[in-house]
Design an enzyme around this catalytic site. Structure first.
Site, short mmCIF file in Angstrom:
data_model
loop_
_atom_site.label_atom_id
_atom_site.label_comp_id
_atom_site.label_asym_id
_atom_site.label_seq_id
_atom_site.Cartn_x
_atom_site.Cartn_y
_atom_site.Cartn_z
N GLU A 245 -30.26 -22.95 -13.94
CA GLU A 245 -30.64 -22.77 -15.34
C GLU A 245 -31.13 -24.12 -15.79
OE1 GLU A 245 -27.87 -22.29 -18.78
OE2 GLU A 245 -29.79 -23.24 -19.25
N CYS A 282 -29.16 -25.51 -24.49
CA CYS A 282 -30.29 -24.98 -23.71
C CYS A 282 -31.02 -23.89 -24.49
CB CYS A 282 -29.82 -24.45 -22.36
SG CYS A 282 -28.33 -23.48 -22.48
#
Lengths: 504, 504
Positions: A245, A282
């Site tokens: 990720e 994020c």
């Protein structure tokens, strides 16, 4: 061999020398031990794994005060946020325990022997089994939820794997404390030595992904860091999956109808979401498409006022602080970028940065502005014609999330076309909300197209377990040698028998 | 630009010039068209995809005679085998249609808005959506079942993807005929142009995996070919998943009790399985561990007699024929290898090879002997002590399958320990059978550790569809913009609501 330091990002001072970086021989010893542990763990019943995960959650909660204090000292994220993050982390471990107990993740499938159009078929029984030792790379920005006790570790342990975790440089003391609490809980459950282990230092991380015993890698971090690990994995004689990720700008589209409906609310929402955790999420909304005109101006003005009112912020570590400043210096020379809000840089001490809000016309948007910028800043992109939104979104890199704000008088046909573009470039589509805040639940998907992830799986929520499993099929195998879950009269989990799904 | 030739492997003669290899521009045009088709296909209902898959199966069956005749002329596999393979291929397309109809593969999941220990949770709805255009590489040895109309194509179409297929050099005329039948069926269903396309030639394959529109690759072929494609994929700016089925020796262990119980039956079974399709199956038993002593000798003698009685065989193409001969020449110089059966090489014309059976002592087994050899040959490995079996199997490369033959007086404890080693190195464990013959069924797993595959998914059976899907989550999305399957009152597929799995 370098020393591992616990730093105080508020002062830049060394808090504590944790010890030496983990050497190659020690990484080898830990991975070998993890391999032995994995062979043993594979044979343990699901009920044992459930107890392990719940025991770890209890152990972390029992150490809440020192964990939160240490994490705050190392990350400056604040005790309120870190208390919430620890609650989430323990909830997550327990949700994976529930997932293991429920058993649907095994995909248990039985096709009894019988006739088919191609002739006789043997008895076939399939379920998912653990991969083996998993390497987990902790993230800087979530010292609990995406680090040592985080979702990658929880899902790997839930799958029946052992884990070797590369502690993040930003919070080695927190990592060590978490690791000790979890190892003690594992030991109390009778887990084999090597069920969970930690390594420290960048070279140790490289040794880890190259080690032949490692069967998969879970990573949350930067695009550059992820790319470097992928290149190392490419040099392995035996390929292994890398679940990364990485980098995400999380576009938000404000339609004209939305802007007309509630400009102040949207402006305030953008600022709050972009500043949350000092912009170090994020899922931070890094790019917001706002219509030109008075309504859009009101959004911009409200967001600018909110961000201008933000005081200087401490970021997670010196590297992130430096990158943030460099990026803002670079952007400030961009000929088309307008600064809507920015405190004076005179406020900045060595450890503080000033939040910012920038604006650019859609026609001037270029790829240098659509790279993720980690930290308290976001970019408003002003558009004239709603017809330009589809092509604009299509040109953006893929993200974890895409958001649209709509109003009561929406053009549904146009919106539908825009949604198709948004869905194509993101893993989660939000209506009238903000992307920060990733619920830990069955229906969550945290992942998206490259560069936001390289995975066809989520890293948050129960289905993250699938990353660390592989199918296994038993053909004409005597019942006594089958896993319990594949025996004829076993009940208590969903199974597919003769093609028909049955619940527990 | 090279010409694509249809060859007759029985004579080595050119049957037909198919045309020129597909050039880079044409690959680009086809991939761009596939991308447009994928955007359109994504919006089609599942019922439409079901009709497409069934229509393709019907179209292939309507062309059975020319398809089988052409495939036999290009592969020399024989009409009986090819008729069976086409039946299997159509069955497979229809089973994927059933899978799409059943809908469980969508993993539809609904978590309504509500309170959680971390605060309020939005409405979250998740299901799997198609990746986009998929590149499929057909295999030499299954002109139907693992080629143009094979499992990779069927599962990609079932997932809602478009496909661009690299036809295998061994059977371009068969590939073209299959492609034409499937494209006509697609057209009859109203599929968009670009739903299915073919490219020809090695360079076209390289262009294909590098093309930005391609979102995943399905490959069945050699380790070398797979490695080369993986290296090309590593050079892409955007990584994509590669699902490869590569190289497998499929070990078979004959216990002492099994050898004592039915040596002739086992010897005959080994020979039949190893010679099936001229030994050109990815599940061919390439290495058989046989006990020393009279019972093992009887197994060896029976297998040798059966293989010696086999006449010379035509292999799939000139390259495979050359590789097979080279490997047998190399092995014949191995100081420890004993030839148990081998027809005289004088029998071999340009196009014929002689089947073989070799033997080696376990103590002399080395890695040069444990590489897959494609063609009609297998290796018996004689062991003295059953305690040596575990370490011997552990030292082998991972395989698609692992087989054990047991007898009535088995030492269950020892067997259990051996099974753990076999399971760890294979995707399918067989008892008292032979690994050739891969049933198309829900519980099948066709895949295994490297180098047999690099995938955590099967390439045979309904769950192969998961390779070409990704999760998508909708947050607080108005019902009218949700996929049908995620709307409140939708029924007819399994769904997980509030964490609880419900059947249709």
């Amino acid at each position: 061999v370098s020393e591992i330091m616990s730093m105080d990002p508020r002062t830049g001072a060394i808090r504590e020398v944790i010890g030496l970086a983990t050497g190659t021989d020690e990484v080898d010893r830990l991975c070998t031990q993890a391999e032995e542990a994995a062979a043993e763990l594979r044979g343990r019943p699901r009920s044992w794994r459930v107890a392990l995960l719940r025991g770890m959650a209890d152990a972390l909660e029992a150490n809440r005060d020192p964990l939160v204090a240490t994490a705050d000292a190392e990350t400056a994220l604040g005790e309120a946020r870190l208390n919430g993050e620890l609650t989430r982390t323990c909830f997550q471990l327990r949700l994976f325990a529930d997932t293991v107990e429920e058993g649907g993740f095994l995909e248990a499938t039985i096709d009894p022997a019988g006739q088919t159009p191609m002739g006789p078929r043997p008895d076939l029984r399939r379920m998912l089994v653990p991969l083996g030792p998993v390497a987990v790379f902790g993230a800087s920005n979530f010292p609990f939820a995406f680090s040592v006790p985080g979702g990658d570790t929880a899902s790997a342990l839930a799958a029946g794997c052992s884990v070797v975790i590369k502690a993040h440089e930003s919070h080695p003391a927190t990592s060590r404390l978490c690791g000790e609490a979890m190892a003690a809980a594992a030991s109390a459950c009778g887990a084999p030595q090597g069920t969970i282990a930690l390594v420290f230092g960048r070279e140790a991380g490289a040794d880890l992904v190259r080690h032949p015993a490692i069967t998969a890698v879970g990573f949350t971090g930067s695009l550059g860091g992820g790319r470097a690990l992928m290149r190392l994995i490419d040099t392995r004689p035996t390929p292994i999956p890398f679940f990364g990720e990485l980098s995400s700008i999380n576009p938000v589209v404000i339609t004209e109808a939305a802007a007309a409906d509630r400009p102040k609310e949207i402006g305030a929402g953008i600022a709050a979401s972009a500043m949350l955790g000092a912009g170090q999420f994020c899922t931070k909304p890094g790019l917001v498409l706002v219509p030109r005109g008075d309504d859009g101006d009101m959004i911009a003005k409200t967001a600018a006022a909110a961000i201008a009112a933000e005081g200087p912020r401490v970021l997670l570590n010196a590297g992130i602080t430096r990158s943030f400043r460099d990026r803002l210096v670079r952007d400030s020379t961009h000929p088309s970028l307008r600064t809507l809000a920015r405190g004076s840089q005179d406020d900045e001490s060595e450890s503080l940065v000033t939040p910012g809000l920038f604006e650019v016309d859609l026609s001037d948007l270029d790829p240098s502005l659509t790279e993720e910028c980690f930290g308290p800043v976001t970019l408003l992109v002003r558009y004239d014609d709603p017809a330009d939104l589809g092509p604009a979104v299509r040109a953006l890199p893929s993200s974890l999330t895409a958001t649209v704000h709509t109003g009561p008088d929406e053009d549904d046909e146009r919106l539908d076309a825009l949604l198709k573009v948004l869905e194509n470039g993101a893993g989660r589509l939000l209506f009238n909300g903000f992307p920060t805040g990733v619920a830990v639940s069955w229906a969550m998907h945290h992942g998206g197209g490259w560069p936001s992830s390289n995975s066809q799986h989520t890293s948050v929520g129960p289905t993250a377990i699938r990353r660390f499993l592989r199918p296994m099929c038993w053909q004409d195998t005597p019942e006594k040698f089958l896993p319990d879950e594949l025996r004829d009269h076993f009940t208590g989990i969903p199974r597919r028998v003769n093609g028909v799904l049955t619940t527990a």
